[in-house]
Scaffold this active site. Structure first.
Site, PDB file in Angstrom:
ATOM      1  N   LEU A   1       0.245   6.655   4.691  1.00  0.00           N
ATOM      2  CA  LEU A   1       1.392   6.233   5.502  1.00  0.00           C
ATOM      3  C   LEU A   1       2.406   5.433   4.685  1.00  0.00           C
ATOM      4  O   LEU A   1       3.616   5.584   4.859  1.00  0.00           O
ATOM      5  CB  LEU A   1       0.903   5.362   6.671  1.00  0.00           C
ATOM      6  CG  LEU A   1       0.125   6.112   7.752  1.00  0.00           C
ATOM      7  CD1 LEU A   1      -0.652   5.137   8.625  1.00  0.00           C
ATOM      8  CD2 LEU A   1       1.098   6.914   8.601  1.00  0.00           C
ATOM      9  N   GLY A   2       1.910   4.571   3.810  1.00  0.00           N
ATOM     10  CA  GLY A   2       2.808   3.728   3.020  1.00  0.00           C
ATOM     11  C   GLY A   2       3.682   4.572   2.110  1.00  0.00           C
ATOM     12  O   GLY A   2       4.883   4.325   1.966  1.00  0.00           O
TER      13      GLY A   2
ATOM     14  N   SER B   1      -3.742  -0.805  14.541  1.00  0.00           N
ATOM     15  CA  SER B   1      -4.435   0.416  14.960  1.00  0.00           C
ATOM     16  C   SER B   1      -4.889   0.245  16.401  1.00  0.00           C
ATOM     17  O   SER B   1      -5.173  -0.875  16.843  1.00  0.00           O
ATOM     18  CB  SER B   1      -5.651   0.644  14.068  1.00  0.00           C
ATOM     19  OG  SER B   1      -6.543   1.556  14.671  1.00  0.00           O
TER      20      SER B   1
ATOM     21  N   GLY C   1       0.828  -1.209   0.000  1.00  0.00           N
ATOM     22  CA  GLY C   1       0.000   0.000   0.000  1.00  0.00           C
ATOM     23  C   GLY C   1       0.856   1.250   0.000  1.00  0.00           C
ATOM     24  O   GLY C   1       0.587   2.201   0.734  1.00  0.00           O
ATOM     25  N   ALA C   2       1.888   1.257  -0.844  1.00  0.00           N
ATOM     26  CA  ALA C   2       2.895   2.330  -0.790  1.00  0.00           C
ATOM     27  C   ALA C   2       2.544   3.527  -1.656  1.00  0.00           C
ATOM     28  O   ALA C   2       3.330   4.462  -1.738  1.00  0.00           O
ATOM     29  CB  ALA C   2       4.252   1.767  -1.200  1.00  0.00           C
ATOM     30  N   ASN C   3       1.357   3.521  -2.290  1.00  0.00           N
ATOM     31  CA  ASN C   3       1.030   4.642  -3.173  1.00  0.00           C
ATOM     32  C   ASN C   3       0.266   5.758  -2.468  1.00  0.00           C
ATOM     33  O   ASN C   3      -0.010   6.785  -3.062  1.00  0.00           O
ATOM     34  CB  ASN C   3       0.218   4.144  -4.376  1.00  0.00           C
ATOM     35  CG  ASN C   3      -1.092   3.538  -3.953  1.00  0.00           C
ATOM     36  OD1 ASN C   3      -1.116   2.430  -3.424  1.00  0.00           O
ATOM     37  ND2 ASN C   3      -2.184   4.243  -4.144  1.00  0.00           N
TER      38      ASN C   3
ATOM     39  N   TYR D   1     -13.338  -3.875  11.013  1.00  0.00           N
ATOM     40  CA  TYR D   1     -12.019  -3.226  10.982  1.00  0.00           C
ATOM     41  C   TYR D   1     -11.238  -3.563  12.255  1.00  0.00           C
ATOM     42  O   TYR D   1     -10.082  -3.988  12.182  1.00  0.00           O
ATOM     43  CB  TYR D   1     -12.173  -1.712  10.841  1.00  0.00           C
ATOM     44  CG  TYR D   1     -10.841  -0.982  10.783  1.00  0.00           C
ATOM     45  CD1 TYR D   1     -10.039  -1.048   9.643  1.00  0.00           C
ATOM     46  CD2 TYR D   1     -10.375  -0.240  11.874  1.00  0.00           C
ATOM     47  CE1 TYR D   1      -8.807  -0.391   9.593  1.00  0.00           C
ATOM     48  CE2 TYR D   1      -9.157   0.421  11.825  1.00  0.00           C
ATOM     49  CZ  TYR D   1      -8.374   0.338  10.684  1.00  0.00           C
ATOM     50  OH  TYR D   1      -7.161   0.984  10.634  1.00  0.00           O
TER      51      TYR D   1
END
Ligand SMILES: NC(=O)c1ccc[n+]([C@@H]2O[C@H](COP(=O)([O-])OP(=O)(O)OC[C@H]3O[C@@H](n4cnc5c(N)ncnc54)[C@H](OP(=O)(O)O)[C@@H]3O)[C@@H](O)[C@H]2O)c1
Ligand SMILES: *[C@@H]1O[C@H](CO)[C@@H](O)[C@H](O)[C@H]1NC(C)=O
Length: 324
Positions: free
Chosen positions: A52-53, A180, A47-49, A205
């Site tokens: 936080l990523g 979280s 999820g680097a796009n 979640y």
């Protein structure tokens, strides 16, 4: 009247700014502890796009790592990579950004991502399980899992297990898991892990984030003596795209934006604990721990239940097809 309102607004704005400065100071102070050079290290960030990523990947690039962006959408990943390079300018030069497709809502995609990594990468120093989905309506992954449990827990469970051999042969190496604080409201209800009997998006979640912690603790136990460590963190409340499924009434939006601007962390502030756990010499050899703001924190008993952790591990192995 108008002048008074203006004055009040200016005063309020000033106070917010001071509060913001004060709050974000904590995020910044911890930065120096994290700034260990990562030259020659290979890191995967899922999820680097976005959010936080993206901030984590940018900072690791600045520390000169080879950063593999595991993203489900190539276009969004390419755009993020372009923006990161532009922001860092000459500071991006010592490292490398590599884009690889990874959809955590598809076991097939996780498998082919890992296959490619195992073929191409002689070593892997850090795996950062960061991608996440928050309070979406009831949806299923390609393999029929409830989306939040499927992406946040099961996809990363398979990913980590398939990369474990490479992490071990690259030891000392590290795994970082982004959870979280909302884990507190979760429960591992084994009788309905797919939420087929009932679905509550908040509970879903929280359950997935509790699963992240139980996974970390059980994995740390299994990795004892291998030189591979695994730790889990909460980033605090951060201004990202995570709330995309949360409906805020149109009239409340300006107020929400003001509050989030004043009190939420920036992505770079929120990413500090991920960067710290990935790079700092201070946490060398530390494993199975829960962190916030670059410090170890206590867990509720439900997150330290080793029997539940082991049972969740066993069931997850069957669900993702590691054990038939
Ligand atoms: N923001 C907060 O306040 C906060 C608080 C506590 C914990 N966290 C945790 O922080 C992590 C990062 O979230 P964020 O706040 O940075 O949110 P974000 O901006 O929405 O980023 C989430 C990332 O995960 C990716 N993702 C979602 N589903 C995926 C899938 N099926 N396969 C691959 N990637 C997928 C997204 O990709 P796309 O862009 O393609 O959708 C995006 O890159 C999450 O694990 C979240 O639970 C955040
Ligand atoms: C949904 O779950 C949340 C958190 O687990 C809980 O506080 C809330 O009461 C639940 N809502 C319903 C309608 O059950």
């Amino acid at each position: 009247m108008a002048a008074a309102a203006l004055l009040a607004a200016a005063l309020g704005g000033g106070l917010l700014l001071i509060a913001r400065r004060y709050l974000s100071g904590a995020g910044r102070a911890s930065r120096s502890a994290a700034a260990a050079l990562m030259r020659g290290k290979t890191v995967i960030v899922t999820g680097a796009n976005s959010g936080l990523g993206r901030a984590t990947a940018a900072e690791l690039l600045r520390l000169q790592a080879r950063v593999i962006l595991g993203c489900r959408d190539r276009g969004r990943a390419e755009q993020a990579a372009r923006e990161i390079r532009a922001e860092l300018g000459a500071q991006a030069e010592g490292g490398e950004l590599v884009i690889r497709e990874l959809d955590l809502a598809s076991l097939r995609s996780v498998r082919s991502f890992c296959q490619r990594v195992l073929q191409e990468e002689p070593k892997l120093d850090v795996l950062i399980n960061n991608a996440g989905i928050f309070q979406c309506p009831y949806m299923k992954t390609e393999d029929g899992f409830e989306m939040q449990f499927g992406v946040n827990h099961l996809g990363h469970f398979l990913l980590t297990n398939l990369l474990l051999g490479l992490l071990k042969s690259s030891a000392p190496s590290r795994i970082v898991v982004v959870s979280s604080k909302l884990y507190k409201y979760g429960e591992i209800n084994f009788e309905d892990l797919n939420s087929e009997i009932s679905y509550n998006k908040s509970f879903g979640y929280s359950r997935s984030k509790l699963a992240n912690i139980l996974f970390t603790r059980e994995l740390a136990r299994r990795l004892e003596g291998t030189g591979v460590t695994v730790n889990v963190l909460h980033p605090g409340i951060v201004r990202t795209n995570l709330g995309r499924y949360v409906n805020i009434p149109l009239l409340a939006k300006p107020l929400f934006n003001l509050v989030s601007w004043a009190f939420f962390k920036t992505p770079l502030e929120g990413a500090q604990t991920s960067i710290y756990l990935a790079s700092s010499a201070e946490v060398e050899g530390v494993s199975g721990k829960y962190f916030g703001d670059c410090k170890e924190e206590e867990l509720l008993p439900k997150a330290m239940d080793d029997l539940v952790a082991r049972k969740l591990w066993d069931i997850s192995e069957v669900m993702v097809g590691l054990l038939k």
